[in-house]
Design an enzyme around this catalytic site. Structure first.
Site, PDB file in Angstrom:
ATOM      1  N   GLN A  56       0.816  -1.216   0.000  1.00  0.00           N
ATOM      2  CA  GLN A  56       0.000   0.000   0.000  1.00  0.00           C
ATOM      3  C   GLN A  56       0.855   1.272   0.000  1.00  0.00           C
ATOM      4  OE1 GLN A  56      -2.767  -1.282   3.372  1.00  0.00           O
ATOM      5  NE2 GLN A  56      -4.131  -0.083   2.070  1.00  0.00           N
ATOM      6  N   CYS A  98     -10.484   0.987   3.982  1.00  0.00           N
ATOM      7  CA  CYS A  98      -9.148   0.649   3.491  1.00  0.00           C
ATOM      8  C   CYS A  98      -8.495   1.926   3.012  1.00  0.00           C
ATOM      9  CB  CYS A  98      -9.260  -0.350   2.332  1.00  0.00           C
ATOM     10  SG  CYS A  98      -7.659  -0.817   1.649  1.00  0.00           S
ATOM     11  N   LEU A  99      -7.242   2.147   3.419  1.00  0.00           N
ATOM     12  CA  LEU A  99      -6.558   3.393   3.034  1.00  0.00           C
ATOM     13  C   LEU A  99      -6.348   3.478   1.523  1.00  0.00           C
ATOM     14  CD1 LEU A  99      -3.963   3.743   5.936  1.00  0.00           C
ATOM     15  CD2 LEU A  99      -6.056   5.077   5.581  1.00  0.00           C
ATOM     16  N   HIS A 140      -7.411  -8.666   6.821  1.00  0.00           N
ATOM     17  CA  HIS A 140      -7.518  -7.664   5.748  1.00  0.00           C
ATOM     18  C   HIS A 140      -6.127  -7.331   5.210  1.00  0.00           C
ATOM     19  CE1 HIS A 140      -9.258  -3.735   4.052  1.00  0.00           C
ATOM     20  NE2 HIS A 140      -7.952  -3.523   4.004  1.00  0.00           N
ATOM     21  N   GLU A 141      -5.170  -7.129   6.122  1.00  0.00           N
ATOM     22  CA  GLU A 141      -3.817  -6.760   5.675  1.00  0.00           C
ATOM     23  C   GLU A 141      -3.112  -7.926   4.970  1.00  0.00           C
ATOM     24  OE1 GLU A 141      -3.260  -3.733   5.523  1.00  0.00           O
ATOM     25  OE2 GLU A 141      -4.917  -3.240   6.852  1.00  0.00           O
ATOM     26  N   HIS A 144      -4.062  -8.142   1.461  1.00  0.00           N
ATOM     27  CA  HIS A 144      -3.280  -7.217   0.619  1.00  0.00           C
ATOM     28  C   HIS A 144      -1.967  -7.867   0.192  1.00  0.00           C
ATOM     29  CE1 HIS A 144      -5.385  -3.403   0.564  1.00  0.00           C
ATOM     30  NE2 HIS A 144      -5.517  -3.371   1.880  1.00  0.00           N
TER      31      HIS A 144
HETATM   32 ZN    ZN Z   1      -6.701  -2.219   3.018  1.00  0.00          ZN
END
Ligand code: ZN
Length: 181
Positions: A56, A98-99, A140-141, A144
């Protein structure tokens, strides 16, 4: 508050390709990895957010961090280097942000509990058992790091709706990261 001198890296937004490819395991937890983690922590707290994966911020390494207090309380930061999900159990439904998807929240079903194995900043293996929001945030991470996003967990129809919304916002110049270049 930021006290580090490492410059912040901008948060990468969907559908940047770095978010859609699996990251690579870290060979050795060295100074470079620790610098990456410091940068990720600064970026996550600046956003603010409760979780961030290395891809990210554009770095395709299998490293993620979670802090449910977004830096408000010390001792809450979890650093997961080369995390592996060892067990999952139960189910929970909840809102996720989510960023990499500014101002989008989705209702997502995840396991209620998980056991994760990872390396810490000293390169030592540890096991973390989590449930509820902490389990949700860590899974969640890790998603990614595997080159997926939370869009994977919604129905194809809803996914298309969300993608259409995103395309409109990109066109309108309204798809802007919390920590931008
Ligand atoms: Zn995220």
């Amino acid at each position: 508050k930021r006290s580090s001198t490492v410059p912040l890296l901008p948060i990468v937004l969907y559908p940047d390709p770095v978010l859609l490819e699996a990251t690579e395991a870290v060979d050795e937890v060295d100074a470079e990895v620790r610098r990456l983690v410091r940068n990720m922590v600064d970026t996550m707290y600046a956003a603010p957010g409760i979780g961030l994966a290395a891809n990210q911020i554009g770095v395709p390494a299998r490293v993620c961090i979670v802090d449910l207090t977004a830096g408000e309380k010390s001792g809450e930061l979890k650093v997961l280097i080369n995390p592996e999900v060892k067990a999952i159990d139960g189910s929970q439904i909840g809102e996720e942000g989510c960023l990499s998807f500014p101002d989008i929240t989705l209702e997502i079903e995840r396991p209620l509990r998980t056991t994760i194995e990872a390396l810490d900043l000293d390169g030592a293996k540890y096991v973390i058992e989590a449930d509820g929001l902490l389990a949700r945030a860590m899974l969640h991470e890790i998603e990614h790091l595997e080159g997926h996003t939370f869009l994977r967990n919604i129905s194809p129809v809803r996914r298309e709706m969300v993608k259409r919304r995103i395309r409109k916002r990109i066109k309108a110049g309204d798809w802007i990261a919390a920590v931008a270049p």
